[in-house]
Design a protein around this motif. Structure first.
Motif, mmCIF file in Angstrom:
data_model
loop_
_atom_site.group_PDB
_atom_site.id
_atom_site.type_symbol
_atom_site.label_atom_id
_atom_site.label_comp_id
_atom_site.label_asym_id
_atom_site.label_seq_id
_atom_site.Cartn_x
_atom_site.Cartn_y
_atom_site.Cartn_z
ATOM 1 N N VAL A 18 0.858 -1.175 0.000
ATOM 2 C CA VAL A 18 0.000 0.000 0.000
ATOM 3 C C VAL A 18 0.900 1.233 0.000
ATOM 4 N N LEU A 19 0.737 2.067 -1.011
ATOM 5 C CA LEU A 19 1.476 3.325 -1.091
ATOM 6 C C LEU A 19 0.541 4.445 -0.671
ATOM 7 N N VAL A 20 0.921 5.184 0.372
ATOM 8 C CA VAL A 20 0.131 6.314 0.855
ATOM 9 C C VAL A 20 0.957 7.579 0.701
ATOM 10 N N THR A 21 0.484 8.507 -0.139
ATOM 11 C CA THR A 21 1.163 9.794 -0.268
ATOM 12 C C THR A 21 0.597 10.741 0.789
ATOM 13 N N GLY A 22 1.425 11.657 1.244
ATOM 14 C CA GLY A 22 0.980 12.594 2.277
ATOM 15 C C GLY A 22 0.695 11.895 3.592
ATOM 16 N N ALA A 23 1.535 10.920 3.945
ATOM 17 C CA ALA A 23 1.289 10.067 5.109
ATOM 18 C C ALA A 23 1.864 10.611 6.413
ATOM 19 N N SER A 24 2.467 11.787 6.387
ATOM 20 C CA SER A 24 3.146 12.269 7.597
ATOM 21 C C SER A 24 2.213 12.906 8.614
ATOM 22 N N SER A 25 0.966 13.213 8.226
ATOM 23 C CA SER A 25 0.035 13.816 9.185
ATOM 24 C C SER A 25 -1.399 13.686 8.679
ATOM 25 N N GLY A 26 -2.327 14.033 9.529
ATOM 26 C CA GLY A 26 -3.735 14.135 9.151
ATOM 27 C C GLY A 26 -4.341 12.856 8.612
ATOM 28 N N ILE A 27 -5.130 13.025 7.565
ATOM 29 C CA ILE A 27 -5.862 11.904 6.977
ATOM 30 C C ILE A 27 -4.919 10.861 6.399
ATOM 31 N N GLY A 28 -3.807 11.288 5.800
ATOM 32 C CA GLY A 28 -2.839 10.337 5.258
ATOM 33 C C GLY A 28 -2.247 9.454 6.347
ATOM 34 N N MET A 29 -1.911 10.062 7.481
ATOM 35 C CA MET A 29 -1.371 9.303 8.616
ATOM 36 C C MET A 29 -2.421 8.313 9.136
ATOM 37 N N GLU A 30 -3.646 8.779 9.313
ATOM 38 C CA GLU A 30 -4.707 7.903 9.821
ATOM 39 C C GLU A 30 -5.021 6.779 8.837
ATOM 40 N N THR A 31 -4.944 7.080 7.544
ATOM 41 C CA THR A 31 -5.151 6.052 6.528
ATOM 42 C C THR A 31 -4.050 4.996 6.617
ATOM 43 N N ARG A 58 -3.267 -1.648 10.616
ATOM 44 C CA ARG A 58 -4.102 -2.505 11.479
ATOM 45 C C ARG A 58 -4.659 -3.691 10.710
ATOM 46 N N ARG A 59 -4.725 -3.573 9.392
ATOM 47 C CA ARG A 59 -5.228 -4.655 8.540
ATOM 48 C C ARG A 59 -4.077 -5.411 7.870
ATOM 49 N N ASN A 60 -2.888 -5.305 8.466
ATOM 50 C CA ASN A 60 -1.693 -6.025 8.022
ATOM 51 C C ASN A 60 -1.167 -5.593 6.657
ATOM 52 N N GLY A 61 -1.405 -4.361 6.290
ATOM 53 C CA GLY A 61 -0.853 -3.856 5.040
ATOM 54 C C GLY A 61 0.642 -3.615 5.154
ATOM 55 N N ARG A 62 1.352 -3.855 4.072
ATOM 56 C CA ARG A 62 2.764 -3.495 3.974
ATOM 57 C C ARG A 62 2.785 -2.104 3.371
ATOM 58 N N LEU A 63 3.298 -1.135 4.119
ATOM 59 C CA LEU A 63 3.118 0.264 3.760
ATOM 60 C C LEU A 63 4.373 0.964 3.277
ATOM 61 N N ALA A 64 4.211 1.682 2.171
ATOM 62 C CA ALA A 64 5.211 2.629 1.680
ATOM 63 C C ALA A 64 4.623 4.005 1.965
ATOM 64 N N LEU A 65 5.312 4.783 2.784
ATOM 65 C CA LEU A 65 4.811 6.074 3.232
ATOM 66 C C LEU A 65 5.617 7.192 2.586
ATOM 67 N N THR A 66 4.934 8.158 1.969
ATOM 68 C CA THR A 66 5.629 9.311 1.429
ATOM 69 C C THR A 66 5.086 10.578 2.065
ATOM 70 N N GLY A 67 5.933 11.589 2.102
ATOM 71 C CA GLY A 67 5.549 12.883 2.643
ATOM 72 C C GLY A 67 6.746 13.802 2.678
ATOM 73 N N ARG A 68 6.463 15.098 2.822
ATOM 74 C CA ARG A 68 7.535 16.099 2.860
ATOM 75 C C ARG A 68 8.151 16.233 4.246
ATOM 76 N N ALA A 69 7.352 16.074 5.283
ATOM 77 C CA ALA A 69 7.815 16.278 6.664
ATOM 78 C C ALA A 69 8.545 15.023 7.129
ATOM 79 N N THR A 70 9.853 15.006 6.934
ATOM 80 C CA THR A 70 10.628 13.776 7.144
ATOM 81 C C THR A 70 10.575 13.268 8.575
ATOM 82 N N ASP A 71 10.670 14.153 9.562
ATOM 83 C CA ASP A 71 10.626 13.703 10.960
ATOM 84 C C ASP A 71 9.266 13.113 11.305
ATOM 85 N N ALA A 72 8.206 13.773 10.877
ATOM 86 C CA ALA A 72 6.856 13.271 11.144
ATOM 87 C C ALA A 72 6.622 11.949 10.426
#
Length: 181
Positions: A1-14, A20-34
């Motif tokens: 699962v690739l989630v763009t904008g995953a560092s906060s908000g709806i992207g993070m919650e997604t 929680r459903r055992n997805g293997r996640l690739a997370l992208t976002g600009r805020a590297t620490d978050a």
């Protein structure tokens, strides 16, 4: 699962919902620490995730990002969640053209190009999905500039499955008020 904008908000919650459903996640976002914090939270709770800090304004590098994700996981991409966006809460009169251009670069072109780069991998999936998350359309003049490209983006996402040579990924545009993950 690739989630763009995953560092906060709806992207993070997604991302958390897929973890929680055992997805293997690739997370992208600009805020590297978050983004690193989201990845570490997922791993701490038994999930699998990798962070790929990236700014979708760098559209020429999007194919390289998607290839790196595919190679890292050594598998196809089953689900693409287009959530990343550039937002500026300014009125039309106060919004400089540079901000307007950035919103269209990230929100429309970035989303389109991430989807385009993922299509070869989504088509290999038995059940590929493209989700485009966007705020609900609000035509108040004070926030029109924020959402000026959302109707076209939503319409484009709804036709992805119809325009791609079979097998096509399933595509859906979801207003953030329509459903909860």
């Amino acid at each position: 699962v690739l989630v763009t904008g995953a560092s906060s908000g709806i992207g993070m919650e997604t991302a958390y919902a897929f973890a929680r459903r055992n997805g293997r996640l690739a997370l992208t976002g600009r805020a590297t620490d978050a983004l690193l914090g989201v990845k570490n939270n997922i791993i701490k709770n038994g999930g699998e995730a990798e962070d790929f800090p990236f700014d979708l304004a760098n559209i020429s590098e999007i194919p390289l990002l998607v290839k790196a994700i595919e190679e890292h996981f050594d598998s196809t991409i089953d689900i693409l969640v287009n959530n990343a966006s550039a937002i500026s809460v300014t009125g039309t009169a106060e919004s400089p053209m540079k901000r307007f251009d950035l919103r269209h670069q990230v929100n429309s072109r970035g989303t389109f190009l991430v989807t385009q780069a993922c299509l070869p991998y989504l088509k290999k999936s038995e059940n590929g999905h493209v989700l485009v998350l966007s705020p609900p359309l609000n035509l108040e003049s004070r926030i029109f500039i924020i959402q000026s490209n959302k109707p076209g983006l939503r319409r484009s996402s709804l036709t992805i499955g119809q325009r791609v040579t079979p097998p096509s990924p399933h595509a859906r545009s979801i207003s953030t008020t329509e459903s909860r993950v």
